[in-house]
Write a protein that holds these residues in place. Sequence first.
Motif, mmCIF file in Angstrom:
data_model
loop_
_atom_site.group_PDB
_atom_site.id
_atom_site.type_symbol
_atom_site.label_atom_id
_atom_site.label_comp_id
_atom_site.label_asym_id
_atom_site.label_seq_id
_atom_site.Cartn_x
_atom_site.Cartn_y
_atom_site.Cartn_z
ATOM 1 N N ILE A 280 0.784 -1.094 -0.042
ATOM 2 C CA ILE A 280 0.022 0.051 -0.027
ATOM 3 C C ILE A 280 0.861 1.335 -0.162
ATOM 4 O O ILE A 280 1.757 1.428 0.881
ATOM 5 C CB ILE A 280 -0.834 -0.091 1.238
ATOM 6 N N PRO A 281 0.714 2.085 -0.734
ATOM 7 C CA PRO A 281 1.616 3.440 -0.825
ATOM 8 C C PRO A 281 1.288 4.262 0.216
ATOM 9 O O PRO A 281 0.044 4.291 0.872
ATOM 10 C CB PRO A 281 0.990 4.035 -2.262
ATOM 11 N N ASN A 282 2.058 4.874 1.015
ATOM 12 C CA ASN A 282 1.852 5.808 2.023
ATOM 13 C C ASN A 282 0.838 6.544 1.913
ATOM 14 O O ASN A 282 -0.041 6.779 3.013
ATOM 15 C CB ASN A 282 3.309 6.486 2.671
ATOM 16 N N TYR A 283 0.613 7.201 0.740
ATOM 17 C CA TYR A 283 -0.559 8.267 0.642
ATOM 18 C C TYR A 283 -2.006 7.305 0.468
ATOM 19 O O TYR A 283 -2.862 8.285 0.292
ATOM 20 C CB TYR A 283 -0.301 9.080 -0.761
ATOM 21 N N ARG A 284 -1.964 6.040 0.695
ATOM 22 C CA ARG A 284 -3.188 5.524 0.678
ATOM 23 C C ARG A 284 -3.692 4.856 2.101
ATOM 24 O O ARG A 284 -4.929 4.132 2.117
ATOM 25 C CB ARG A 284 -3.360 4.501 -0.446
ATOM 26 N N LEU A 285 -2.431 4.760 2.771
ATOM 27 C CA LEU A 285 -2.662 4.162 4.177
ATOM 28 C C LEU A 285 -4.059 4.824 4.895
ATOM 29 O O LEU A 285 -4.846 3.790 5.531
ATOM 30 C CB LEU A 285 -1.767 4.350 4.991
#
Length: 328
Positions: A280-285
């Motif tokens: 999961i990209p950090n900007y979608r956590l």
Amino acid sequence: MHTRIDEFAAHCARFRTPDLARASWQIATTALPFIALSAAMYFSLSVGYWLTLLLAVPMAGFALRFFVIQHDCGHGSFFASKRANDITGRIISVLTITPYAYWRRLHALHHASSGNLDRRGFGDINTLTTDEYRALSPVRRLAYRVYRHPVFLLAVGGPVHFLLLQRLPLTLRTPAREMWTSVMLHNLAMLAVYGALLALLGWQNFLVMVVPVLVAAAAMGVWLFYVQHQFETTSWDGNGQWDRNSGALNGSSYYVLPPVLAWFTGNIGLHHIHHLCSHIPNYRLRECLDAMPALKSINRLTIAESLMTARLALWDPAQRKLVGFQGV
């Protein structure tokens, strides 16, 4: 409980798709302020060193944000393209003074063994069990106590790890040629970049500007990594009982940070989600967390509560929790 963990893992997997626009925006909103602050630090020297040190704090925050981006690139999650991840990660690695391929391999081992008592030592804070500690000689007990002291971990351990220990791939017992190549080329790149900065700024300006940022960023990074796994109700098991998803969820915290700190740290405080699905990209956590509120109550740790974790140092298998040195 395993059924619930599998449900959480399946939910998290739905958020693993990267977004080029969001990734590009994150780089822009990190790089541009970082460049502006770098110039501000230089000009602040003519005003007063107090201002330079003050500016070093947000500079360290942006360096930490760069590290989170490199971290995502290492997981292959920041961009959809592996080539874009690798190029971006290697460029940023000069700034974060962390060799890209070597750290990527070490961090993958950390994810593959997190919470496993029989596979400790890969990208984690060294943690002994109560029985292991009791079996140590007095000198080795003292050494472990010094190592686990928060002042040592933050003021000495972090900077030493990033500035010195990462210059050779000694953590992996049998490092492949790729690891040695990664570290040596990274060292050469650092010599070139920081050597140019040294020549441009002069050694005195270099020391008073660059070193505080590196030391502060290293301390911030170590503290984040510490609280992500070193909390009282964390989970450790031997090979016979350890399960990757259970270890990921139960052994990682949800570090609740104010919005500005969550922004600087790329929401990496949502570490239980990150370990359940590292792609999961950090900007979608945050998006993943908000879509399943049940995840918000698992291993929740506030800043005030996190300060109390500094006294923890040993895993007690009988109580199944981390404990301090008192009474051991």
